[in-house]
Design a protein around this motif. Structure first.
Motif, short mmCIF file in Angstrom:
data_model
loop_
_atom_site.label_atom_id
_atom_site.label_comp_id
_atom_site.label_asym_id
_atom_site.label_seq_id
_atom_site.Cartn_x
_atom_site.Cartn_y
_atom_site.Cartn_z
N LEU A 48 0.72 -1.19 0.08
CA LEU A 48 0.03 0.04 -0.22
C LEU A 48 0.94 1.29 0.09
O LEU A 48 1.87 1.28 0.77
CB LEU A 48 -0.86 -0.24 1.19
CG LEU A 48 -1.97 -1.28 1.38
CD1 LEU A 48 -2.46 -1.46 2.70
CD2 LEU A 48 -3.01 -0.95 0.33
N ASP A 76 -12.27 -5.00 -4.17
CA ASP A 76 -13.77 -4.21 -3.82
C ASP A 76 -14.67 -4.83 -4.24
O ASP A 76 -15.74 -4.09 -4.68
CB ASP A 76 -13.41 -2.71 -4.05
CG ASP A 76 -12.22 -2.05 -3.75
OD1 ASP A 76 -11.66 -2.19 -2.55
OD2 ASP A 76 -11.44 -1.35 -4.66
N GLY A 94 -10.62 -5.85 5.19
CA GLY A 94 -11.35 -4.95 6.21
C GLY A 94 -11.63 -5.46 7.52
O GLY A 94 -12.66 -4.97 8.09
N ILE A 95 -11.18 -6.76 7.84
CA ILE A 95 -11.98 -7.35 9.07
C ILE A 95 -11.36 -6.64 10.37
O ILE A 95 -10.28 -6.33 10.34
CB ILE A 95 -11.40 -8.79 9.19
CG1 ILE A 95 -12.04 -9.50 8.08
CG2 ILE A 95 -12.00 -9.37 10.36
CD1 ILE A 95 -11.47 -10.91 7.76
N GLU A 96 -12.27 -6.09 11.20
CA GLU A 96 -11.86 -5.16 12.28
C GLU A 96 -12.18 -6.06 13.60
O GLU A 96 -11.41 -5.48 14.85
CB GLU A 96 -12.63 -3.77 12.28
CG GLU A 96 -11.87 -2.86 11.19
CD GLU A 96 -12.35 -1.75 11.00
OE1 GLU A 96 -13.45 -1.33 11.78
OE2 GLU A 96 -12.14 -0.98 10.46
N PHE A 126 -7.45 -4.87 9.94
CA PHE A 126 -6.76 -4.45 10.95
C PHE A 126 -6.61 -5.38 12.10
O PHE A 126 -5.67 -5.43 13.04
CB PHE A 126 -7.54 -2.99 11.68
CG PHE A 126 -7.33 -1.85 10.64
CD1 PHE A 126 -6.55 -1.97 9.64
CD2 PHE A 126 -8.13 -0.65 10.98
CE1 PHE A 126 -6.40 -0.83 8.56
CE2 PHE A 126 -8.10 0.33 10.01
CZ PHE A 126 -7.15 0.32 8.87
O1 G Z 1 -9.08 -0.32 -2.22
P1 G Z 1 -8.20 -1.21 -1.40
O2 G Z 1 -8.75 -2.59 -0.87
O3 G Z 1 -6.88 -1.48 -1.89
O4 G Z 1 -8.19 -0.38 0.01
C1 G Z 1 -6.94 -0.71 0.86
C2 G Z 1 -7.16 0.27 2.22
O5 G Z 1 -7.91 -0.22 3.37
C3 G Z 1 -5.87 0.57 2.54
O6 G Z 1 -5.46 2.22 2.64
C4 G Z 1 -5.95 0.17 3.95
O7 G Z 1 -5.02 0.84 4.86
C5 G Z 1 -7.22 0.06 4.63
N1 G Z 1 -7.24 -0.95 5.47
C6 G Z 1 -7.04 -2.13 5.40
N2 G Z 1 -7.64 -3.10 6.52
C7 G Z 1 -8.57 -2.30 7.07
C8 G Z 1 -9.46 -2.49 8.08
O8 G Z 1 -9.47 -3.60 8.70
N3 G Z 1 -10.41 -1.45 8.16
C9 G Z 1 -10.39 -0.25 7.52
N4 G Z 1 -11.28 0.73 7.97
N5 G Z 1 -9.65 0.13 6.46
C10 G Z 1 -8.46 -0.96 6.28
#
Ligand code: G
Ligand code: MN
Length: 396
Positions: free
Chosen positions: A194, A304, A361-363, A382
């Motif tokens: 990233l 996405d 995006g698993i939190e 995260f």
């Molecule tokens: O569009 P793309 O899937 O490449 O975006 C990745 C972005 O998502 C990165 O900027 C990263 O920092 C963020 N990201 C990664 N994991 C998480 C998460 O668990 N929660 C959130 N809110 N953002 C995340």
């Protein structure tokens, strides 16, 4: 007094000292439009060629440019492109008989303010020019205020400022890596690279990509990113997959990437992520462009998935190896039966087609548990590890 007269009279008051540059290769047209704008209270400089227009802009500040598109020699689009190299705020109004789609798209890309169709409606011209000179003044006032307050973002809105910001961002550019782990046992499958930089006026990757786009510097940025990722790959466990996001513009120039020696060296370990949005925007072209990348040996991921775009077009075109579920779909999945049903059917279909599914995006632990149960192969977010300098050990 007619309606037109009263409007014109009003304009004299509030448009005084606003300066307009008029460009039309037909001297009669240029003179006619100039007279019209002067009567409305604008100060007008009229020229008949793009070179003269650019010279005039170098010599004094204008609040709006009105230009014909079709002119011998350089045309209105070239004028617009040249203006954007110097000034990001100066409004440009284009006059044309009938814009072709291609011209219109190019003009919008370059920030043309509006099209005026021939024959020109005098009231419309005056009203549009008045509005755009006001917006121009507002943009300049905003920039002045921001730099007065010491906000570097103010600096970044001018061309020279943006260039300086971009150069600083490029110099401080670094790659963060976020772990992607196997759902089965939490072992590391790979990392997503990233973009990050330490330039405060371009505070997130989107701002940096935006700046690169406006400065026509995207190839330079994406080349730099690939070189960095390739350099880091040397320190990565050879068993890890490295995920890299492709900008939609990269997609139009996939051959360049496929030939890039930095990329070729690591291609078999690479998973190139293409956002579903980009894949759908350029329908019809994506398949062949991707095949060049695939021939270089890398895998393809749809990024996405489910981010507001329905349909399976991107699947059919890309035949991805990996599918990444958008984090909007993942969020609160333990509380949302509809999301669970949707994910379940996507997972089943992907497995039938031998594609791996990543939940990103698993939190929370609740989300993770449900996603594992739904059959997702790989997990990212995260909870499992934040983007960090290479190569942090996952936290989970
Ligand atoms: O569009 P793309 O899937 O490449 O975006 C990745 C972005 O998502 C990165 O900027 C990263 O920092 C963020 N990201 C990664 N994991 C998480 C998460 O668990 N929660 C959130 N809110 N953002 C995340
Ligand atoms: Mn991604």
């Amino acid at each position: 007094m007619s309606g037109t007269d009263s409007r014109t009279a009003l304009a004299v008051g509030d448009a005084a000292t606003r300066r307009v540059l008029l460009v039309d290769d037909e001297p009669d047209v240029a003179r006619g439009l100039a007279r019209l704008l002067e009567r409305a209270g604008f100060e007008v400089v009229a020229v008949t060629a793009v070179v003269d227009a650019l010279r005039a802009i170098d010599q004094r500040e204008f609040d709006t440019v009105v230009s014909d598109i079709n002119m011998p020699g350089q045309n209105g689009i070239e004028l617009l492109r040249n203006i954007r190299r110097k000034d990001l705020d100066l409004p440009v109004l284009l006059i044309t008989g009938a814009p072709s789609l291609e011209t219109a798209v190019r003009a919008v890309d370059l920030g043309a303010m509006k099209y005026l169709s021939k024959p020109i409606d005098p009231d419309e011209l005056v009203a549009t020019v008045r509005r755009s000179t006001q917006l121009c003044r507002l943009a300049r006032a905003k920039r002045a205020a921001l730099s007065l307050l010491g906000n570097p973002a103010g600096e970044a809105s001018g061309r020279a400022g943006l260039e300086a910001s971009f150069e600083r961002a490029l110099a401080s550019l670094w790659m963060a890596f976020q772990p992607i782990v196997r759902a089965r046992d939490g072992s590391i499958f790979g990392y997503e690279a990233l973009l990050r930089c330490d330039e405060p006026s371009l505070p997130h990757p989107g701002a940096m990509l935006d700046a690169a786009e406006r400065l026509d510097a995207l190839p330079r940025l994406t080349d730099t990113i690939r070189a960095r990722v390739a350099a880091h790959a040397a320190d990565a466990d050879p068993g890890w997959s490295l995920f890299m996001n492709l900008h939609p513009a990269d997609l139009l120039d996939a051959g360049r990437i496929a030939r890039d020696p930095h990329f070729r060296g690591i291609a078999p370990r690479m998973v190139v992520e293409i956002t579903e949005r980009a894949a759908l925007e350029s329908v019809g072209d994506v398949g062949p462009r991707i095949s060049e990348l695939r021939e270089a040996g890398c895998r393809i991921a749809i990024d996405d998935l489910g981010a507001g775009y329905a349909g399976l077009t991107s699947f059919i075109q890309l035949e991805p190896d990996v599918v990444k579920l958008d984090m909007a779909l993942v969020r609160d999945v333990h509380l949302r039966p509809v999301k669970r049903r949707l994910i379940r059917s996507v997972v089943d279909l992907c497995h039938e087609m031998e594609m791996l599914v990543v939940a990103e995006g698993i939190e929370s632990n609740d989300e993770r548990e449900v996603l594992v149960e739904l059959g997702c192969d790989l997990l990212q977010g995260f909870l499992l590890g934040r983007p960090a300098p290479p190569f942090a050990v996952p936290t989970w």
